[in-house]
Design a protein around this motif. Sequence first.
Motif, PDB file in Angstrom:
ATOM      1  N   THR A  67      -0.674 -13.687 -10.197  1.00  0.00           N
ATOM      2  CA  THR A  67      -0.355 -12.309 -10.100  1.00  0.00           C
ATOM      3  C   THR A  67      -1.164 -11.179  -9.660  1.00  0.00           C
ATOM      4  N   GLY A 105      -1.422 -10.278  -5.844  1.00  0.00           N
ATOM      5  CA  GLY A 105      -0.993  -8.715  -5.756  1.00  0.00           C
ATOM      6  C   GLY A 105      -1.839  -7.943  -4.709  1.00  0.00           C
ATOM      7  N   PRO A 131      -0.784  -8.285   0.134  1.00  0.00           N
ATOM      8  CA  PRO A 131      -0.682  -7.375   1.493  1.00  0.00           C
ATOM      9  C   PRO A 131      -1.757  -7.294   2.395  1.00  0.00           C
ATOM     10  N   GLN A 157      -7.917  -2.479  -2.294  1.00  0.00           N
ATOM     11  CA  GLN A 157      -8.125  -4.045  -2.537  1.00  0.00           C
ATOM     12  C   GLN A 157      -8.949  -3.994  -3.818  1.00  0.00           C
ATOM     13  N   PHE A 183      -4.867  -2.274  -5.975  1.00  0.00           N
ATOM     14  CA  PHE A 183      -3.608  -1.617  -5.574  1.00  0.00           C
ATOM     15  C   PHE A 183      -3.154  -2.059  -4.291  1.00  0.00           C
ATOM     16  N   GLY A 184      -2.684  -3.397  -4.416  1.00  0.00           N
ATOM     17  CA  GLY A 184      -2.190  -3.992  -3.035  1.00  0.00           C
ATOM     18  C   GLY A 184      -0.802  -3.316  -2.628  1.00  0.00           C
ATOM     19  N   ARG A 185      -0.349  -2.520  -3.115  1.00  0.00           N
ATOM     20  CA  ARG A 185       0.962  -1.980  -2.363  1.00  0.00           C
ATOM     21  C   ARG A 185       0.393  -0.910  -1.529  1.00  0.00           C
ATOM     22  N   TYR A 186      -0.651  -0.027  -1.955  1.00  0.00           N
ATOM     23  CA  TYR A 186      -1.053   0.820  -1.154  1.00  0.00           C
ATOM     24  C   TYR A 186      -1.620   0.252   0.289  1.00  0.00           C
ATOM     25  N   LEU A 240      -0.628  -2.399   1.399  1.00  0.00           N
ATOM     26  CA  LEU A 240       0.731  -2.900   2.249  1.00  0.00           C
ATOM     27  C   LEU A 240       1.497  -1.811   2.945  1.00  0.00           C
ATOM     28  N   ILE A 241       1.417  -0.757   2.311  1.00  0.00           N
ATOM     29  CA  ILE A 241       2.137   0.470   3.048  1.00  0.00           C
ATOM     30  C   ILE A 241       1.147   0.717   4.212  1.00  0.00           C
TER      31      ILE A 241
END
Length: 458
Positions: free
Chosen positions: A244, A248, A252, A387, A391-394, A396-397
């Motif tokens: 995970t 995660g 991204p 990274q 904060f992988g979602r940031y 990715l965005i």
Amino acid sequence: MNENEKEVLFEQVPIPSAVAKLAVPMVFSSLVMVIYNMADTYFVGMLNNPVENAAVALSAPVLLAFNAVNNLFGVGTSSMMSRALGRKDYETVSESSAFGFWCALISGVAFGLLCMILNSPLLTLIGASPDTWEATQGYIFWTVCLGASPAIVNVVMAYLVRSEGAALHASVGTMSGCLLNIILDPFFILPWGLGMGAAGAGLATFISNCVACSYFLVLLYIKRGNTFVCIDPRKFRLKKQIVTEVCGVGIPASIQNLLNVTGMTILNNFASSFGADAVAAMGIAHKIYMVPMQITLGFSQGIMPLISYTFASGNRKRMKDTILFAIKIMLPVLAIVTIGYFAGSERLIQLFMRNDTIIAYGGRFLRGFSLGLVFLSLDFLAVGVFQALGFGRYALIFAIMRKIVLEIPALFFLNWLFPLYGLSYAQCTAEFVLATCSVFMLRHIFRKYADIRNHDRT
């Protein structure tokens, strides 16, 4: 570097010294890597054959695809390892490194086999024409079909070694392969040697990556018992936490590079409609642009272990000061580089190929690319922070914004508005918007995670 030395580096050494110890070897490594990438272009360019040079340029998106795997298991695993070190969770460090290594090896073998099986559709996809088909096929055979596995494992192992602060060893391993490649290139490419052209450049790259992998394997054998980096298959675990956290951050980062491949493929396809000269010029301009770009990326990635460690250990002030110090170093340097590139673009292109048409094309391309360098530094640093903190979602965005929302639409629009020459300004347009977003995101992180000790976030 033993456990105590790692803690001193991450916790006590003054920030300028710690950044220098971690980032400078990475910057030199990135510089040598760029020079080695440019060596293919330079020595192939000495043949004065646009078709051979176009083959190297057309293959760039496939080689960039390696970075998707590199980032998945390199960036993702190293971020997790550094944060685990900050928590003093040494068993997780060893298990995650084994996970990253074996997944990278398996992925590299699968990548090479897939490209070998789907060779013809792949060449069509990247824009190879009947004129450039044979040369591109020869280059890809060595660098991708056979070379994917050593190329990927080499980079991922450098990430793993660097995650515990051994930046110098990581850089020496990477640079050893790069320097060997530069030495081998002329012998394999030029008529006085084997005269293989672009295919010879690919063969030199394959051999060099194999040597670099050997360096890391020998290093880990020598340091056994004195390093948390572990490639023992018995330590390979498909634990939920490991999978995970690595994915995660890594997915991204991987998607970001796949989108870079998409953008490069579209760029090459647009350029290929104007002929081999335009493709060769675009390839040369992009390689020159990659020198400061990769150095910036290397600096951002070099400080990631320090940012990860200080975040996980709760020393948020040290984390913030590290990021601000990096900004103060990067911005003025890249501003000077931008001025130099813009003023001397034709002279730089001429270093690689003495062809008036290619020099004219390439000079205009390089001026467009160079305008985005200052903005790119803020973007790279922000993504590196995301990274490092997990904060992988940031990240990715930002990847989606860079390519899908901004750069790829700009490629179509600017090519329509200014055919061919508008292409090189698409990246600058995207990076300006992202740099603005980066400033706001970093301020948000500083405020939300300010001066909190012993925070238990992973």
